[in-house]
Design a protein around this motif. Structure first.
Motif, mmCIF file in Angstrom:
data_model
loop_
_atom_site.group_PDB
_atom_site.id
_atom_site.type_symbol
_atom_site.label_atom_id
_atom_site.label_comp_id
_atom_site.label_asym_id
_atom_site.label_seq_id
_atom_site.Cartn_x
_atom_site.Cartn_y
_atom_site.Cartn_z
ATOM 1 N N ALA A 1 0.810 -1.215 0.000
ATOM 2 C CA ALA A 1 0.000 0.000 0.000
ATOM 3 C C ALA A 1 0.842 1.264 0.000
ATOM 4 O O ALA A 1 0.564 2.209 -0.743
ATOM 5 C CB ALA A 1 -0.934 -0.008 1.216
ATOM 6 N N THR A 2 1.898 1.287 0.807
ATOM 7 C CA THR A 2 2.672 2.518 0.977
ATOM 8 C C THR A 2 3.996 2.530 0.230
ATOM 9 O O THR A 2 4.581 3.591 0.012
ATOM 10 C CB THR A 2 2.971 2.745 2.467
ATOM 11 O OG1 THR A 2 3.850 1.700 2.935
ATOM 12 C CG2 THR A 2 1.687 2.742 3.283
ATOM 13 N N GLY A 3 4.494 1.359 -0.153
ATOM 14 C CA GLY A 3 5.799 1.291 -0.798
ATOM 15 C C GLY A 3 6.951 1.387 0.178
ATOM 16 O O GLY A 3 8.119 1.398 -0.230
ATOM 17 N N LYS A 4 6.668 1.439 1.468
ATOM 18 C CA LYS A 4 7.714 1.544 2.486
ATOM 19 C C LYS A 4 8.544 0.260 2.519
ATOM 20 O O LYS A 4 8.020 -0.844 2.501
ATOM 21 C CB LYS A 4 7.081 1.784 3.854
ATOM 22 C CG LYS A 4 8.097 1.862 4.996
ATOM 23 C CD LYS A 4 7.395 2.004 6.340
ATOM 24 C CE LYS A 4 8.403 1.967 7.485
ATOM 25 N NZ LYS A 4 7.721 2.054 8.813
ATOM 26 N N VAL A 5 9.867 0.432 2.589
ATOM 27 C CA VAL A 5 10.763 -0.716 2.653
ATOM 28 C C VAL A 5 10.694 -1.343 4.039
ATOM 29 O O VAL A 5 10.967 -0.682 5.051
ATOM 30 C CB VAL A 5 12.211 -0.303 2.329
ATOM 31 C CG1 VAL A 5 13.162 -1.480 2.539
ATOM 32 C CG2 VAL A 5 12.308 0.206 0.898
#
Length: 542
Positions: free
Chosen positions: A219-223
């Motif tokens: 959803a956020t693309g956060k690693v």
């Protein structure tokens, strides 16, 4: 012609006039660039409480299809074919993955009746390196009694889920010019087959391209975490062109010659015999996996060069000795020659030129179990670590598990693995007597340790290679200028695929090798490729 396919002892005949069966000698499934695999019997033997072997077979077949790029077939073995195909395709394409190498482990059975086959995945990421991890294939019995892979995202990777996915991030490196041995610029436009090689070299001679596979929130693309990192710490920006050992004219001739492969996956290498410098390295398709240097294939009858060297070194046979070549020979399973040909009363030289499998297999007792591998390593450098300037696969000759596998090893089957780079080097060593580490860039470290072949052995090998062109299975090269020696090869792959075709040759100071996947025979598929190359390539470069 007597190029070999080896087949089970059943008298069953399959299309294209040859019996194809998975090799029942290895206990590990090893699926590699050529799409080949061996179905093991050891850990999959069914004891009183062991899982249904059909379950493990379905898991192995799924892994084989996935590795070979047969994604619709792999997906069809699952409980959710459409979802499986979509995920497998997006996973490999989105992460720039070439041909996976998938190694199955011992089968397990869970309390809920699911059979699980753990596996190790080695995923080659273009231009970076190999991402290695473990997962498992769960297989569940269906209402009709069949077995299917119980599809879920975690089959592909344990951390792949509905909320997390993988992303490949590359670090841009300064673009550098890459040149051939004479300073001629090499580019993807002029030499498309060099695309994966140029991407690697532009990071600088000795520099590693940098990048990473990250697990990210969908959803956020956060690693969330780094799964694999490639390349070391960033250093100073490289300057100046990268010079290679390639010859632009030979490279162009090689890429043109691969057009004779009829659109099949293929690769070839040409190198100088006196110093191992690589003149051409070409792949088809041009922008795909670097089969020429990193592929893993059974070399088939081209390996008889090494087998012959081992027998000659030991004095176990001489070229004029009679070594009968019958149609069939059973060593745990039935082996035969292509078209079930026979040459009664043939000499060993004739067995070589006609590529008689049964004759070579009949000599297996002359060599110890480790002897073929020792000769390959000690005299030909196969299986030692090579430093050619880019990543390469440097061959494997395992000790055979039993007599059937030993018989297969005599003819370049079983678990022996090579590629065109290795077989071009084997040819160069055979006709010069000295192994020289192949190189694509100058000044590479050489950690290999080998011994020269005796002059008498070299003389016999050269004579037999020449006779294979004038009187044997490599007559596709006859009539070309120069004193050419060669050896054809036909290598069995799997029950679902046609044989791979091989041809190696030497002329002047150049050795060449070509493989055509599913080419059926060496002379018929790789033959036209090397004839085209040797017809149009320039004189040996200085």
């Amino acid at each position: 012609m007597s190029e070999t396919r080896y087949a089970p002892a059943r008298g069953r005949r399959t299309p294209r006039g040859a019996v194809r069966a998975a090799t029942a000698v290895a206990v590990v499934l090893a699926v590699a660039a050529g799409g080949s695999y061996a179905a093991g019997i050891g850990p999959f033997d069914r004891g009183a409480d062991a899982p249904d072997p059909a379950a493990a077979a379905q898991a192995r077949a799924f892994l084989a299809d996935w590795s070979a790029g047969r994604l619709p077939s792999a997906a069809g073995r699952t409980t959710r074919p459409e979802s499986a195909e979509r995920v497998l395709r997006s996973f490999t394409a989105g992460l720039d993955i070439g041909r996976p190498r998938l190694t199955a482990e011992r089968v397990r059975e869970a309390d809920d009746g699911t059979v699980s086959v753990p596996f190790t995945a080695r995923m080659p990421i273009e231009g970076l390196g190999t991402w290695t991890y473990t997962s498992a294939v769960p297989v569940r019995e269906q209402q009709d009694g069949s077995w299917k892979v119980d599809w879920k995202l975690s089959v592909v990777h344990p951390r792949l889920s509905g909320t997390e996915k993988f992303r490949l991030d590359r670090e841009e490196t300064p673009a550098r010019e890459v040149t051939d041995r004479d300073g001629t610029s090499l580019s993807e436009g002029r030499h498309p087959s060099l695309t994966p090689v140029l991407a690697r070299l532009r990071g600088g001679a000795g520099a590693e391209p940098r990048g990473a596979v990250h697990l990210v929130d969908r959803a956020t693309g956060k690693v969330e975490r780094t799964e694999a990192a490639f390349g070391g710490e960033a250093g100073p920006s490289p300057a100046g062109p990268v010079r290679t050992t390639l010859d632009a004219e030979w490279q162009s001739a090689a890429e043109k010659a691969l057009g004779e492969a009829g659109g099949k996956n293929a690769a070839l290498v040409a190198l100088r015999i006196d110093d191992g410098e690589i003149l051409a390295l070409a792949n088809s398709p041009a922008t795909g996996f670097n089969r020429a240097a990193s592929g893993t294939y059974a070399p088939g009858s081209t390996w008889k060069i090494v087998t012959s060297a081992a027998l000659l070194l030991k004095g176990a046979v001489a070229p004029d000795d009679t070594v009968d070549c019958p149609k069939y020979l059973t060593v745990g399973k039935e082996f035969h020659n292509v078209e079930t040909s026979e040459h009664r009363g043939a000499t060993f030289r004739e067995d070589f030129t006609e590529s008689c499998n049964t004759a070579f297999i009949s000599l297996r007792g002359k060599l110890g179990d480790r002897e073929l591998g020792d000769v390959a390593r000690t005299y030909f450098g196969v299986g030692q670590e090579w430093h050619i300037g880019i990543p390469s696969y440097d061959g494997s000759v395992p000790v055979p598990a039993d007599e059937t596998e030993k018989a297969a090893s005599m003819i370049g089957q079983g678990r022996i693995q090579a590629n065109p780079l290795i077989m071009a080097s084997v040819t160069a060593t055979a006709v010069s007597g000295t192994f020289r580490q192949p190189s694509l860039t100058p000044g590479n470290e050489d950690t290999t340790t080998t011994r020269p072949l005796p002059r008498e052995v070299v003389g016999h090998l050269r004579d037999m290679l020449r006779a294979t062109v004038t009187d044997g299975t490599a007559d596709v090269l006859s009539g070309l200028p120069g004193e050419i020696g060669a050896k054809t090869g036909t290598a069995e792959v799997s029950e679902e695929q046609d044989n791979n075709g091989w041809l190696v040759a030497h002329r002047g100071d150049v050795a060449v090798a070509c493989v055509v996947e599913e080419g059926v025979t060496g002379g018929g598929s790789a033959g036209p490729v090397l004839r085209s190359l040797l017809s149009s390539a320039p004189a040996d470069p200085s």
